[in-house]
Scaffold this active site. Sequence first.
Site, short mmCIF file in Angstrom:
data_model
loop_
_atom_site.label_atom_id
_atom_site.label_comp_id
_atom_site.label_asym_id
_atom_site.label_seq_id
_atom_site.Cartn_x
_atom_site.Cartn_y
_atom_site.Cartn_z
N HIS A 116 -19.13 31.61 -25.46
CA HIS A 116 -19.23 33.05 -25.68
C HIS A 116 -20.58 33.43 -26.27
CE1 HIS A 116 -19.05 33.81 -30.10
NE2 HIS A 116 -18.50 32.60 -30.14
N CYS A 117 -20.95 34.68 -25.99
CA CYS A 117 -22.05 35.34 -26.68
C CYS A 117 -21.50 36.70 -27.10
CB CYS A 117 -23.30 35.44 -25.81
SG CYS A 117 -23.05 36.20 -24.19
N SER A 118 -22.33 37.70 -27.28
CA SER A 118 -21.81 38.99 -27.74
C SER A 118 -20.97 39.68 -26.68
CB SER A 118 -22.97 39.90 -28.17
OG SER A 118 -23.64 39.35 -29.28
N ASP A 176 -17.73 37.76 -28.12
CA ASP A 176 -17.53 37.31 -29.50
C ASP A 176 -16.21 37.85 -30.06
OD1 ASP A 176 -18.35 39.94 -29.64
OD2 ASP A 176 -19.91 39.61 -31.13
#
Length: 386
Positions: A318-320, A245
Amino acid sequence: MRVCWEQLMHLLNDFSEMGVVLSRVNSSCRAAPREPVNTFQTVSSNSDREVNGTDSDCFSSIPVQNKVCEPEEVLLPALPETVCVERGYITPQQVYNLLNAEEDQPALYDPSYILILDCRRAERYKDSHVVTARAAVTVIHPELGCLISCIDLQKYSIILLYAEEGCSPVGSVKAKADSPDLQRCFFQLSALGMDPVILLGGFAAFYALYPFLCTARVVLLEPERHTLTIYPSEVLEGALYQGTDSQASDHHIIKNLRITHVVNATANSPDAFPNTLRYLRLPLSDDAQQDLVEALPLASRFINTALRGEPPGRVLVHCSMGKSRSSALTLAFLMAHRSWSLLHALRWLKERRACTAPNVNFLRQLMTYEQQLFGSRLTSLDDIRR
């Protein structure tokens, strides 16, 4: 610890910690397979916003039901296409992923991770070089031999050399004529028991693709390395990227990679640039209860539409941390639109992003998605764990 060429090949092909593989992505799109029918809907907002000279809109997802229908026809599984690379060489795209590999922290922060030697003229090095590269003359003197002890050289996992350009086989007459300093350096290192690799196409080829990873700064020490920007992994050359992120909210990264579309798989991170990029927002949780039944085909369709646009877009998923949720969505796309089994898609992704780690719940749902796409289950958890 130093590795020999055979160990390096094993290291790269078996999901190495460095995230490098000696193969290239075939970035051409296959004919799109029939989409699984899904009951997610997308609604567009701000459809008149401008993205890179084309009209675009921001997308938000609205769950309607918890069911995905079987596709009307099944896909035929295909194998990933790779391009053979001459022994001793590594492509610019592989070097990109090498420089941006991450595990618990970016690998480039470790001074012992990789030794990059610029074998061009001193003035060319001073003008610009690959980030963290050293002038080869400071390590291997063309007449006096090694200026760094073998013990110090052995601490590097990979030693990378490059000249201005060139892709002739190592040791060939043409290679010796095109880049004599590099060839001298290569064989000096080999005589010392090292196994260096050479950047295919040299600095010119790398700079043409990744000028933002070239600099006039000399970056060697660990504190200096911690100031470097780490980019998302390149899954498909110049097309599909996967990251975190924080990378998705970095304007310079978005600009340098020319990202046009973003799949945001986080529950809490806002869409960073809603006025200029197209977004698919999938508020997912990385846990054993999260249902992906609608998210997988929706993300696959969104990515495919972006990559097949006119002009083709560039997508960041994306993720974290860029490990689990984003990996599941990327894998779904590779299965649905490259016709790769889950196992082959996972191998491909791990070779380019070593920290790939979808949780077991996601893997089970991906296996179900695989069965829907191909009409039978091609991958088991045992296959993945081997």
